[in-house]
Design a protein around this motif. Structure first.
Motif, PDB file in Angstrom:
ATOM      1  N   VAL A   1      -9.544   0.812   0.435  1.00  0.00           N
ATOM      2  CA  VAL A   1      -8.941   0.572   1.752  1.00  0.00           C
ATOM      3  C   VAL A   1      -9.976   0.727   2.871  1.00  0.00           C
ATOM      4  O   VAL A   1     -10.068  -0.106   3.774  1.00  0.00           O
ATOM      5  N   SER A   2     -10.770   1.803   2.790  1.00  0.00           N
ATOM      6  CA  SER A   2     -11.711   2.048   3.890  1.00  0.00           C
ATOM      7  C   SER A   2     -12.931   1.128   3.844  1.00  0.00           C
ATOM      8  O   SER A   2     -13.600   0.944   4.871  1.00  0.00           O
TER       9      SER A   2
ATOM     10  N   ASP B   1      -7.112   3.890  -1.868  1.00  0.00           N
ATOM     11  CA  ASP B   1      -7.968   4.586  -0.891  1.00  0.00           C
ATOM     12  C   ASP B   1      -9.283   5.010  -1.535  1.00  0.00           C
ATOM     13  O   ASP B   1     -10.347   4.889  -0.934  1.00  0.00           O
ATOM     14  N   SER B   2      -9.203   5.543  -2.759  1.00  0.00           N
ATOM     15  CA  SER B   2     -10.392   6.131  -3.391  1.00  0.00           C
ATOM     16  C   SER B   2     -11.210   5.138  -4.210  1.00  0.00           C
ATOM     17  O   SER B   2     -12.330   5.448  -4.598  1.00  0.00           O
TER      18      SER B   2
ATOM     19  N   THR C   1      -3.018   5.908  -2.736  1.00  0.00           N
ATOM     20  CA  THR C   1      -4.260   6.694  -2.659  1.00  0.00           C
ATOM     21  C   THR C   1      -5.261   6.266  -3.734  1.00  0.00           C
ATOM     22  O   THR C   1      -6.453   6.551  -3.600  1.00  0.00           O
TER      23      THR C   1
ATOM     24  N   TRP D   1      -7.027  -4.103   4.120  1.00  0.00           N
ATOM     25  CA  TRP D   1      -6.981  -3.938   2.664  1.00  0.00           C
ATOM     26  C   TRP D   1      -6.181  -5.061   1.992  1.00  0.00           C
ATOM     27  O   TRP D   1      -6.495  -5.467   0.865  1.00  0.00           O
TER      28      TRP D   1
ATOM     29  N   HIS E   1       0.829  -1.208   0.000  1.00  0.00           N
ATOM     30  CA  HIS E   1       0.000   0.000   0.000  1.00  0.00           C
ATOM     31  C   HIS E   1       0.867   1.263   0.000  1.00  0.00           C
ATOM     32  O   HIS E   1       0.629   2.184  -0.771  1.00  0.00           O
TER      33      HIS E   1
ATOM     34  N   ILE F   1     -12.115   9.196  -0.713  1.00  0.00           N
ATOM     35  CA  ILE F   1     -11.408   8.806   0.507  1.00  0.00           C
ATOM     36  C   ILE F   1     -12.421   8.515   1.616  1.00  0.00           C
ATOM     37  O   ILE F   1     -13.409   9.216   1.773  1.00  0.00           O
TER      38      ILE F   1
ATOM     39  N   GLU G   1      -5.082  -0.105   7.904  1.00  0.00           N
ATOM     40  CA  GLU G   1      -4.919  -0.412   6.477  1.00  0.00           C
ATOM     41  C   GLU G   1      -4.676  -1.899   6.222  1.00  0.00           C
ATOM     42  O   GLU G   1      -4.782  -2.355   5.073  1.00  0.00           O
TER      43      GLU G   1
ATOM     44  N   THR H   1     -10.051   6.582  12.643  1.00  0.00           N
ATOM     45  CA  THR H   1      -8.927   6.769  11.735  1.00  0.00           C
ATOM     46  C   THR H   1      -7.635   6.563  12.520  1.00  0.00           C
ATOM     47  O   THR H   1      -7.657   5.854  13.538  1.00  0.00           O
TER      48      THR H   1
ATOM     49  N   CYS I   1     -11.650   6.119   8.079  1.00  0.00           N
ATOM     50  CA  CYS I   1     -10.654   6.464   7.068  1.00  0.00           C
ATOM     51  C   CYS I   1      -9.376   5.712   7.405  1.00  0.00           C
ATOM     52  O   CYS I   1      -8.728   6.015   8.415  1.00  0.00           O
TER      53      CYS I   1
END
Ligand code: ZN
Length: 374
Positions: free
Chosen positions: A111-112, A105-106, A102, A341, A66, A243, A338, A310, A289
């Motif tokens: 990831v979230s 992430d998006s 990232t 993920w 990641h 995110i 994380e 987070t 997050c």
């Protein structure tokens, strides 16, 4: 048929499109030859020395992580530098290194989503949605005899949709009218006489980047000296990408219990899981997050969630956030938020390339190593 690193990259790029990465980020292939064969892939949050050793000991041909190993400008990857030594180890052992940061992430799922699923949330949308791309809507009036020709020209210029649907259009029949005045050179009718013509009103969408090409195609294919048309840009709407995630718990529970839920769901770290807020506060809607999410404190507060999970939260921002009545805050180790993920990415690769052997590294790459739990 052999599976190549390029095949693996294709699957990862489809799941975590590089265009979703933030502008400052560095994602994708760090080292490795896309033509090389791949049979084993290791997944981890960080390419630490221990993780690289694990990948090489297991004879993996690819390590998917990641966090970027190289993010800022790099002048050297000499083997007597810490990161250069890792890259030399990887290259000499035939192991590629690939980063999805990232963009992961998006992405949806990202990831979230993995973090939200780990703690039992049902996700309703991103914490900070990325806008969808803007779209032009073209409306053109065409004499019916020329509708197909004009539509064909508009499609060839990039209008009419993309992705899974092409040549999308709406045709509404009607009657157009005009009176050519002295100086005009009408395709139909005579100067001074009112003309009524069977016309179609055609609507197509097109990317704003194709605006000049669509206009040129319209003018070239339309029989009229001065075609009637207008173009409007549709507002960029929020998308399912972005995110963080917002979701709901199966049942409301006190912050004390929610913190215990998070502790049980995430891998154990020295940092542990800690919460800021009234332990009896009822938690049902939650923002999460993965990674450092302090820049989204005000976003979470604006959404009116009961809690925000987070990592890497600091004293003053947390103190000020709580004074203004924001959501309860739950702070876990960056790595722990994380880590879920890794299994998500592994699952995506295993489903697309089932011939590969895949594994998630269980090494704890959280830099904090001494504490109540170690
Ligand atoms: Zn991170």
């Amino acid at each position: 048929m052999v599976t190549t690193l390029a095949d693996l990259i294709g699957v990862l790029d489809a799941a975590y499109p590089p265009k979703l990465a933030e502008s400052w980020d560095s994602v994708g292939l760090v080292c490795g030859d896309p033509d090389d064969e791949v049979t084993r892939v290791l997944f981890a949050v960080d390419a630490t020395a221990a993780v690289v050793e694990e990948a090489i000991d297991w004879r993996a041909q690819a390590l998917v992580v990641h966090h970027p190993l190289l993010l800022r400008g790099v002048d050297t990857v000499a083997a007597d530098t810490a990161k250069g030594a890792l890259l030399h180890r990887l290259i000499r052992s035939g192991c590629a290194l690939f980063t999805a940061h990232t963009n992961a992430d998006s992405a949806d799922p990202g990831v979230s989503d993995a973090l939200a699923a780990a703690i039992g949330l049902t996700v309703t949308g991103p914490l900070d949605p990325k806008p969808t791309a803007a779209v032009d809507n073209w409306v053109v009036q065409v004499p019916r005899t020329h509708s197909d020709a004009v539509l064909g020209a508009l499609f060839a210029a990039g209008a009419g949709g993309a992705g899974s649907y092409h040549e999308c259009a709406l045709r509404v029949p009607g009657v157009g009218q005009f009176r050519p005045m002295p100086g005009a050179d009408p395709a139909i009718g005579a100067i001074g006489e009112l003309q009524r013509v069977e016309e179609d009103r055609i609507e197509v969408i097109a990317p704003p980047a194709a605006r000049a090409a669509v206009l040129a195609a319209l003018r070239a294919a339309h029989p009229y000296e001065d075609p009637a048309y207008h173009v409007t840009e549709r507002a960029a709407l929020p998308s399912g990408l972005g995110i963080g995630r917002v979701g709901v718990l199966p049942e409301p529970e006190p912050l004390r219990d929610f913190t215990a839920r998070v502790t049980a769901a995430l891998p154990t770290t020295v940092w542990g899981v800690r919460a800021a807020g009234d332990p009896d506060r009822v938690i049902e809607r939650v923002a999460v997050c993965g990674g450092a999410g302090d820049s989204y404190l005000s976003t979470a507060a604006r959404l009116g969630v009961d809690a925000y999970l987070t990592s890497d939260l600091r004293h003053h921002p947390v103190d000020e956030h709580l004074r203004t009545g924001g959501p309860a805050l739950i702070d876990a180790a960056h790595w722990a938020t994380e880590f879920p993920w890794c299994a998500q990415a592994e699952g995506i690769v295993a489903a697309a390339l089932p011939e590969l052997e895949t594994r998630v590294s269980t090494l704890r790459t959280d830099p904090w190593t001494v504490g109540a739990v170690d």
